[in-house]
Motif scaffolding. Structure first.
Motif, short mmCIF file in Angstrom:
data_model
loop_
_atom_site.label_atom_id
_atom_site.label_comp_id
_atom_site.label_asym_id
_atom_site.label_seq_id
_atom_site.Cartn_x
_atom_site.Cartn_y
_atom_site.Cartn_z
N MET A 1 0.83 -1.18 0.00
CA MET A 1 0.00 0.00 0.00
C MET A 1 0.88 1.24 0.00
SD MET A 1 -2.89 0.98 2.73
CE MET A 1 -4.20 1.99 2.19
N PHE A 2 0.50 2.24 -0.76
CA PHE A 2 1.25 3.48 -0.88
C PHE A 2 0.99 4.37 0.33
CE2 PHE A 2 3.56 6.59 -3.07
CZ PHE A 2 2.95 7.82 -2.86
N GLN A 3 2.06 4.84 0.94
CA GLN A 3 1.93 5.71 2.11
C GLN A 3 2.19 7.15 1.69
OE1 GLN A 3 4.54 4.25 5.10
NE2 GLN A 3 3.19 2.56 5.66
N ILE A 4 1.20 7.99 1.86
CA ILE A 4 1.31 9.39 1.45
C ILE A 4 2.33 10.15 2.29
CG2 ILE A 4 -0.59 10.23 2.87
CD1 ILE A 4 0.15 11.43 -0.66
N TYR A 5 2.41 9.81 3.57
CA TYR A 5 3.35 10.53 4.42
C TYR A 5 4.79 10.19 4.09
CZ TYR A 5 -0.70 11.98 7.07
OH TYR A 5 -1.88 12.52 7.44
N GLY A 6 5.04 8.98 3.64
CA GLY A 6 6.40 8.62 3.23
C GLY A 6 6.83 9.41 2.01
N ALA A 7 5.93 9.59 1.05
CA ALA A 7 6.25 10.36 -0.15
C ALA A 7 6.42 11.84 0.18
CB ALA A 7 5.16 10.16 -1.20
N LEU A 8 5.55 12.37 1.03
CA LEU A 8 5.67 13.78 1.42
C LEU A 8 6.95 14.04 2.20
CD1 LEU A 8 2.03 14.79 2.38
CD2 LEU A 8 3.35 15.49 0.40
N ASP A 9 7.31 13.11 3.08
CA ASP A 9 8.57 13.26 3.82
C ASP A 9 9.76 13.28 2.87
OD1 ASP A 9 7.29 13.42 6.24
OD2 ASP A 9 7.57 11.29 6.73
N LEU A 10 9.72 12.45 1.85
CA LEU A 10 10.80 12.43 0.87
C LEU A 10 10.86 13.74 0.09
CD1 LEU A 10 13.06 10.82 -0.51
CD2 LEU A 10 11.35 9.99 -2.12
N ILE A 11 9.71 14.27 -0.30
CA ILE A 11 9.67 15.54 -1.02
C ILE A 11 10.20 16.67 -0.15
CG2 ILE A 11 8.09 17.28 -1.98
CD1 ILE A 11 6.38 14.91 -2.99
N PHE A 12 9.79 16.71 1.12
CA PHE A 12 10.27 17.75 2.01
C PHE A 12 11.76 17.61 2.30
CE2 PHE A 12 5.77 18.42 3.70
CZ PHE A 12 5.58 19.50 2.86
N LEU A 13 12.26 16.40 2.34
CA LEU A 13 13.69 16.19 2.52
C LEU A 13 14.47 16.74 1.33
CD1 LEU A 13 16.04 14.97 4.17
CD2 LEU A 13 15.68 12.86 2.86
N VAL A 14 14.00 16.45 0.13
CA VAL A 14 14.66 16.96 -1.07
C VAL A 14 14.60 18.49 -1.12
CG1 VAL A 14 14.52 17.01 -3.60
CG2 VAL A 14 14.34 14.84 -2.38
N LEU A 15 13.44 19.06 -0.77
CA LEU A 15 13.32 20.52 -0.73
C LEU A 15 14.25 21.13 0.32
CD1 LEU A 15 9.49 21.09 -1.13
CD2 LEU A 15 11.28 21.65 -2.76
N GLY A 16 14.37 20.49 1.46
CA GLY A 16 15.26 20.98 2.50
C GLY A 16 16.72 20.93 2.09
N ILE A 17 17.12 19.86 1.42
CA ILE A 17 18.50 19.75 0.95
C ILE A 17 18.77 20.80 -0.12
CG2 ILE A 17 20.09 18.24 -0.31
CD1 ILE A 17 18.81 15.89 1.23
N ALA A 18 17.80 21.03 -1.00
CA ALA A 18 17.96 22.06 -2.03
C ALA A 18 18.06 23.45 -1.41
CB ALA A 18 16.80 21.99 -3.02
N ALA A 19 17.26 23.72 -0.39
CA ALA A 19 17.31 25.01 0.30
C ALA A 19 18.65 25.20 0.99
CB ALA A 19 16.17 25.12 1.32
N PHE A 20 19.15 24.15 1.62
CA PHE A 20 20.47 24.26 2.26
C PHE A 20 21.56 24.48 1.22
CE2 PHE A 20 24.39 22.12 3.70
CZ PHE A 20 24.74 23.03 4.70
#
Length: 110
Positions: free
Chosen positions: A1-20
């Motif tokens: 089953m696809f977990q929406i929070y896992g995908a959102l956490d990954l997106i926010f991690l990538v955005l955070g790394i890009a911001a840094f």
């Protein structure tokens, strides 16, 4: 089953790394630029930009690793990205023009 929070956490991690990365790039450029170039370009002093970009890098790094409850959508992280964006869009081109000579043609220096 696809977990929406896992995908959102990954997106926010990538955005955070890009911001840094954005803030660190701006801080590195400010460190290697001479202080005189800021004054000649009519921008804020180098020390002020180093303080702004240093805090921006700290806040974005803290949002990536989760220190102090900071998230990518935190007001400090958003303000940090805005500060680094202002530096890269306005200050960086202005201080880069200071070191160039006046004998350049349309395709570069002669």
């Amino acid at each position: 089953m696809f977990q929406i929070y896992g995908a959102l956490d990954l997106i926010f991690l990538v955005l955070g790394i890009a911001a840094f990365g954005l803030c660190a790039w701006a801080l590195f450029h400010a460190l290697k630029t001479p202080a005189r170039a800021f004054a000649l370009a009519g921008k804020l002093k180098k020390q002020i930009w180093l303080l702004i970009l240093g805090l921006a890098s700290l806040f974005t790094f803290a949002s990536v690793v989760g220190w102090g409850g900071l998230t990518v959508l935190s007001i400090f992280t958003v303000a940090s990205v805005i500060g680094a964006g202002v530096y890269l869009a306005d200050v960086k081109p202005a201080v880069n023009e200071i070191g160039k000579g006046g004998n350049s043609g349309p395709y570069g220096p002669w």
